[in-house]
Design a protein around this motif. Sequence first.
Motif, PDB file in Angstrom:
ATOM      1  N   VAL A 210      46.187   5.809  39.338  1.00  0.00           N
ATOM      2  CA  VAL A 210      46.670   5.070  40.495  1.00  0.00           C
ATOM      3  C   VAL A 210      48.104   5.523  40.730  1.00  0.00           C
ATOM      4  N   GLN A 211      48.474   5.753  41.982  1.00  0.00           N
ATOM      5  CA  GLN A 211      49.803   6.233  42.306  1.00  0.00           C
ATOM      6  C   GLN A 211      50.736   5.080  42.647  1.00  0.00           C
ATOM      7  N   GLU A 212      50.600   4.547  43.850  1.00  0.00           N
ATOM      8  CA  GLU A 212      51.516   3.486  44.306  1.00  0.00           C
ATOM      9  C   GLU A 212      50.909   2.803  45.522  1.00  0.00           C
ATOM     10  N   VAL A 213      51.532   1.719  45.934  1.00  0.00           N
ATOM     11  CA  VAL A 213      51.168   1.063  47.191  1.00  0.00           C
ATOM     12  C   VAL A 213      52.156   1.560  48.235  1.00  0.00           C
ATOM     13  N   VAL A 214      51.618   2.084  49.341  1.00  0.00           N
ATOM     14  CA  VAL A 214      52.475   2.607  50.406  1.00  0.00           C
ATOM     15  C   VAL A 214      52.135   1.911  51.718  1.00  0.00           C
ATOM     16  N   GLU A 215      53.142   1.787  52.564  1.00  0.00           N
ATOM     17  CA  GLU A 215      52.919   1.270  53.916  1.00  0.00           C
ATOM     18  C   GLU A 215      52.848   2.458  54.854  1.00  0.00           C
ATOM     19  N   MET A 216      51.862   2.438  55.750  1.00  0.00           N
ATOM     20  CA  MET A 216      51.759   3.509  56.738  1.00  0.00           C
ATOM     21  C   MET A 216      51.691   2.915  58.125  1.00  0.00           C
ATOM     22  N   GLU A 217      52.516   3.484  58.981  1.00  0.00           N
ATOM     23  CA  GLU A 217      52.516   3.097  60.386  1.00  0.00           C
ATOM     24  C   GLU A 217      51.345   3.804  61.072  1.00  0.00           C
ATOM     25  N   PRO A 218      50.808   3.241  62.162  1.00  0.00           N
ATOM     26  CA  PRO A 218      49.702   3.896  62.868  1.00  0.00           C
ATOM     27  C   PRO A 218      50.008   5.343  63.266  1.00  0.00           C
ATOM     28  N   GLU A 219      51.263   5.634  63.633  1.00  0.00           N
ATOM     29  CA  GLU A 219      51.598   6.992  64.064  1.00  0.00           C
ATOM     30  C   GLU A 219      51.635   7.991  62.900  1.00  0.00           C
ATOM     31  N   GLN A 220      51.567   7.503  61.659  1.00  0.00           N
ATOM     32  CA  GLN A 220      51.522   8.389  60.494  1.00  0.00           C
ATOM     33  C   GLN A 220      50.090   8.799  60.151  1.00  0.00           C
ATOM     34  N   ILE A 221      49.124   8.263  60.883  1.00  0.00           N
ATOM     35  CA  ILE A 221      47.720   8.487  60.550  1.00  0.00           C
ATOM     36  C   ILE A 221      47.026   9.244  61.680  1.00  0.00           C
ATOM     37  N   GLU A 222      46.374  10.333  61.310  1.00  0.00           N
ATOM     38  CA  GLU A 222      45.635  11.149  62.265  1.00  0.00           C
ATOM     39  C   GLU A 222      44.144  10.960  62.031  1.00  0.00           C
ATOM     40  N   PRO A 223      43.318  11.258  63.049  1.00  0.00           N
ATOM     41  CA  PRO A 223      41.870  11.117  62.863  1.00  0.00           C
ATOM     42  C   PRO A 223      41.351  12.040  61.767  1.00  0.00           C
ATOM     43  N   ALA A 224      40.235  11.639  61.162  1.00  0.00           N
ATOM     44  CA  ALA A 224      39.591  12.481  60.156  1.00  0.00           C
ATOM     45  C   ALA A 224      39.106  13.756  60.827  1.00  0.00           C
ATOM     46  N   PRO A 225      39.163  14.885  60.129  1.00  0.00           N
ATOM     47  CA  PRO A 225      38.700  16.130  60.739  1.00  0.00           C
ATOM     48  C   PRO A 225      37.185  16.110  60.950  1.00  0.00           C
ATOM     49  N   HIS A 226      36.740  16.690  62.050  1.00  0.00           N
ATOM     50  CA  HIS A 226      35.306  16.825  62.303  1.00  0.00           C
ATOM     51  C   HIS A 226      34.906  18.211  61.832  1.00  0.00           C
ATOM     52  N   ILE A 227      34.097  18.247  60.786  1.00  0.00           N
ATOM     53  CA  ILE A 227      33.738  19.527  60.176  1.00  0.00           C
ATOM     54  C   ILE A 227      32.250  19.752  60.409  1.00  0.00           C
ATOM     55  N   GLY A 228      31.891  20.050  61.644  1.00  0.00           N
ATOM     56  CA  GLY A 228      30.481  20.293  61.950  1.00  0.00           C
ATOM     57  C   GLY A 228      29.691  19.005  61.945  1.00  0.00           C
ATOM     58  N   THR A 229      28.400  19.128  62.115  1.00  0.00           N
ATOM     59  CA  THR A 229      27.549  17.939  62.199  1.00  0.00           C
ATOM     60  C   THR A 229      26.856  17.623  60.886  1.00  0.00           C
ATOM     61  N   ARG A 230      26.889  18.554  59.931  1.00  0.00           N
ATOM     62  CA  ARG A 230      26.149  18.346  58.697  1.00  0.00           C
ATOM     63  C   ARG A 230      26.952  17.582  57.646  1.00  0.00           C
ATOM     64  N   LEU A 231      28.254  17.519  57.795  1.00  0.00           N
ATOM     65  CA  LEU A 231      29.072  16.796  56.834  1.00  0.00           C
ATOM     66  C   LEU A 231      29.424  15.417  57.381  1.00  0.00           C
ATOM     67  N   ASN A 232      29.217  14.416  56.567  1.00  0.00           N
ATOM     68  CA  ASN A 232      29.511  13.047  56.971  1.00  0.00           C
ATOM     69  C   ASN A 232      30.940  12.700  56.564  1.00  0.00           C
ATOM     70  N   THR A 233      31.809  12.556  57.560  1.00  0.00           N
ATOM     71  CA  THR A 233      33.189  12.148  57.263  1.00  0.00           C
ATOM     72  C   THR A 233      33.450  10.735  57.790  1.00  0.00           C
ATOM     73  N   GLU A 234      32.367   9.997  58.042  1.00  0.00           N
ATOM     74  CA  GLU A 234      32.475   8.641  58.582  1.00  0.00           C
ATOM     75  C   GLU A 234      33.277   7.716  57.669  1.00  0.00           C
TER      76      GLU A 234
END
Length: 163
Positions: free
Chosen positions: A102-126
């Motif tokens: 376990v590392q630490e508890v961090v606070e993240m603002e919405p602008e620090q978070i980007e969408p998950a990458p879409h890597i084709g249709t065969r990989l589930n990144t949901e």
Amino acid sequence: MSVSTITETVQYLTFKLADEIFALDVAKVREILEYTTITKVPQTPEFMRGVINLRGSVVPVIDMRLKFGMSATDQTINTCIIVVEVTLEGDTTILGALADSVQEVVEMEPEQIEPAPHIGTRLNTEFIKGMGKHEEHFVMILDIDKVFSEQEMAALQTSGTTE
């Protein structure tokens, strides 16, 4: 839940699997335990290491590295079990997630978070809510409710009951 639904600052518990940093919403984390003896349950998925006794309750323990297609977690002084609440179709299940550290508890603002990458249709990144940036490192923010399928959760709930 997508990144667009993250509209406020959220606290995340960060943890390591191999060399990657992952994060969970602290609201889903119940506690963090030192590594303890895990009782193997026959005929369960490979990623399910077994069960532990948590104050009289049987809690299934998942090896997150195996779940994500990595090598099994080695037991070290930093290995720990993150006890989380997983909700699927209205049912809440308590399970232990085995992590390298376990590392630490961090606070993240919405602008620090980007969408998950879409890597084709065969990989589930949901199950990835988004990619956060913390101290020049990418952090994969997990949606713990989507890491496991309905069938996997049914198997975990069955193994966690004492009949």
